[in-house]
Scaffold this motif. Structure first.
Motif, mmCIF file in Angstrom:
data_model
loop_
_atom_site.group_PDB
_atom_site.id
_atom_site.type_symbol
_atom_site.label_atom_id
_atom_site.label_comp_id
_atom_site.label_asym_id
_atom_site.label_seq_id
_atom_site.Cartn_x
_atom_site.Cartn_y
_atom_site.Cartn_z
ATOM 1 N N ALA A 97 -20.870 26.670 -20.060
ATOM 2 C CA ALA A 97 -20.617 25.587 -18.742
ATOM 3 C C ALA A 97 -19.090 25.795 -18.212
ATOM 4 O O ALA A 97 -18.827 25.573 -16.948
ATOM 5 C CB ALA A 97 -20.654 24.141 -19.515
ATOM 6 N N GLU A 98 -18.229 26.445 -19.150
ATOM 7 C CA GLU A 98 -17.072 26.561 -18.755
ATOM 8 C C GLU A 98 -16.554 27.862 -18.278
ATOM 9 O O GLU A 98 -15.574 28.471 -18.106
ATOM 10 C CB GLU A 98 -15.901 26.071 -19.857
ATOM 11 N N HIS A 99 -17.340 28.989 -18.097
ATOM 12 C CA HIS A 99 -17.158 30.302 -18.410
ATOM 13 C C HIS A 99 -16.277 30.766 -17.122
ATOM 14 O O HIS A 99 -16.261 30.185 -15.887
ATOM 15 C CB HIS A 99 -18.432 31.322 -18.382
ATOM 16 N N LEU A 100 -15.492 31.805 -17.612
ATOM 17 C CA LEU A 100 -14.274 32.283 -16.532
ATOM 18 C C LEU A 100 -14.624 33.620 -16.541
ATOM 19 O O LEU A 100 -15.246 34.278 -17.537
ATOM 20 C CB LEU A 100 -13.135 31.920 -17.077
ATOM 21 N N PRO A 101 -14.304 34.565 -15.467
ATOM 22 C CA PRO A 101 -14.370 36.072 -15.646
ATOM 23 C C PRO A 101 -13.567 36.768 -16.773
ATOM 24 O O PRO A 101 -13.879 37.942 -16.851
ATOM 25 C CB PRO A 101 -13.682 36.149 -14.078
ATOM 26 N N TYR A 102 -12.555 36.094 -17.509
ATOM 27 C CA TYR A 102 -11.757 36.816 -18.395
ATOM 28 C C TYR A 102 -11.282 38.099 -18.015
ATOM 29 O O TYR A 102 -10.615 38.313 -17.052
ATOM 30 C CB TYR A 102 -12.616 36.748 -19.739
ATOM 31 N N GLN A 103 -11.305 39.065 -18.908
ATOM 32 C CA GLN A 103 -10.818 40.410 -18.663
ATOM 33 C C GLN A 103 -11.835 41.398 -17.945
ATOM 34 O O GLN A 103 -11.527 42.574 -18.053
ATOM 35 C CB GLN A 103 -10.305 41.107 -19.924
ATOM 36 N N MET A 104 -12.898 40.878 -17.385
ATOM 37 C CA MET A 104 -13.850 41.484 -16.993
ATOM 38 C C MET A 104 -13.671 42.704 -15.932
ATOM 39 O O MET A 104 -14.437 43.913 -15.802
ATOM 40 C CB MET A 104 -14.932 40.411 -16.233
ATOM 41 N N GLY A 105 -12.669 42.638 -14.981
ATOM 42 C CA GLY A 105 -12.288 43.457 -14.115
ATOM 43 C C GLY A 105 -11.604 44.814 -14.595
ATOM 44 O O GLY A 105 -11.429 45.600 -13.749
ATOM 45 N N LEU A 106 -10.856 44.665 -15.755
ATOM 46 C CA LEU A 106 -10.016 45.775 -16.275
ATOM 47 C C LEU A 106 -10.848 46.885 -17.069
ATOM 48 O O LEU A 106 -11.550 46.520 -18.114
ATOM 49 C CB LEU A 106 -8.883 45.327 -16.982
ATOM 50 N N ARG A 107 -10.865 48.060 -16.561
ATOM 51 C CA ARG A 107 -11.281 49.256 -17.428
ATOM 52 C C ARG A 107 -10.335 49.687 -18.486
ATOM 53 O O ARG A 107 -9.269 49.607 -18.105
ATOM 54 C CB ARG A 107 -11.790 50.201 -16.391
#
Length: 340
Positions: free
Chosen positions: A309-319
């Motif tokens: 319900a609360e999900h955020l992108p977190y660290q998704m963009g960093l390789r």
């Protein structure tokens, strides 16, 4: 990763696993992967037979997903109905099977929700790469919008569920010596070559352990150890087995094993921890109990609903700084655009 639901599915599971260049990069992979799978199949088939004839991970994942969706329907009716789909990386239902089902169902909004609490390029990254490849080719459908939950190893609900299971295991020891019990958090290891390129898994597992011990009030001595090493290369240590030998040498008599990076029972808990390490520890004179896996924990299922319900992108963009996998960058860009 999933797991073979029957012993007969073991070979296909192993072949898929050793064929995954994101998880185990091998030279001449198309030749070596089938060869290694054939060599290892008899041994792994016996292990699955010893734990009851197959992995229970699909059953528990379905229970968790259905419980999560039911809670989301009740708590967030504005986005209902919610439907869980399981997409395993190496066992049925494979991502390609799930893609066909989602397309047939006419799904237009999807959340790729990793069931690895802590992120690694070898695990979560590989699964997201597979969704990206099949999503880009339209296998999920042409008008589907994606977002990602890529890690959640310090979420309060997850930490609470793990802590409650540890407390239940601690209660098996006499009150007079309970505080002397060593808590060994055991996680699947990684090759040091993966760690050294900047993979965040070790840090994130450590953060989970720290949060659990904070919740327990730092009640016991503890260590983070690593299991499931495969092959001759150097892996993160100490290995769980070596740690048990060391504790015996130090005169420790009580240990709890905690599967901190696994959310359901499968071969690493039911065979490796329960049948190998617990037996080994007892032969060393250490009374050992394993903290239960999260399986059907209502606290954990509620945590899954809260995370979704609360999900955020977190660290998704960093390789990873040392990343050499072009698909990883393309996948992250694709998800950042909602799967467009």
């Amino acid at each position: 990763m999933g797991g073979p639901s029957t012993v007969e599915e073991t070979h296909d599971f192993l072949k898929n696993l050793f064929s995954d260049n994101d998880l185990i990069p091998l030279p001449f992979q198309s030749i070596l992967a089938p060869y290694i799978a054939r060599r290892r199949t008899p041994m792994i088939e016996k292990q699955y037979a010893d734990i009851g004839g197959g992995s229970p991970i699909l059953r528990y994942t379905q229970i968790q997903g259905e419980g999560m969706a039911k809670l989301l329907d009740e708590l967030h009716p504005d986005t209902a109905p919610h439907k869980p789909y399981v997409a395993f990386r190496y066992a049925r239902p494979l991502t390609e099977e799930t893609a066909r089902q989602m397309k047939a169902d006419g799904v237009t909004r999807a959340v790729a929700f990793t069931q690895y609490p802590q992120y690694s390029c070898s695990t979560t990254g590989s699964s997201l790469n597979e969704i990206y490849r099949r999503g880009k080719s339209g296998e999920f459908g042409q008008d589907i919008s994606w977002s990602v939950i890529d890690r959640w190893g310090t979420h309060p609900g997850f930490i609470e569920a793990v802590a409650q299971n540890i407390e239940a295991a601690l209660a098996k020891f006499p009150a007079s010596t309970r505080s002397e019990t060593v808590i060994l958090f055991s996680a699947h290891s990684l090759p040091l070559s993966v760690v050294n390129r900047g993979d965040p898994y070790i840090l994130e597992v450590s953060a989970s352990v720290s949060a659990v011990m904070e919740r327990l009030g730092q009640s016991n001595p503890y260590r983070l150890v690593w299991q499931s090493k495969v092959g001759p290369s150097k892996w993160m240590g100490p290995q769980t087995s070596d740690a048990l030998k060391g504790l015996a040498r130090l005169g420790k008599k009580q240990v709890i094993l905690v599967p901190i990076a696994f959310t359901s029972d499968h071969i690493e808990t039911l065979y490796e921890l329960d049948l190998e390490y617990v037996k080994e520890a007892r032969e060393l004179g250490i009374e050992t109990h394993r903290s239960e896996s999260l399986n059907e924990s209502p606290v954990f299922i509620r945590a899954l609903a809260d995370i979704a319900a609360e999900h955020l992108p977190y660290q998704m963009g960093l390789r990873c700084p040392g990343c050499v996998n072009a698909t990883c960058g393309q996948q992250k860009d694709w998800f950042s655009r909602g799967g467009r």
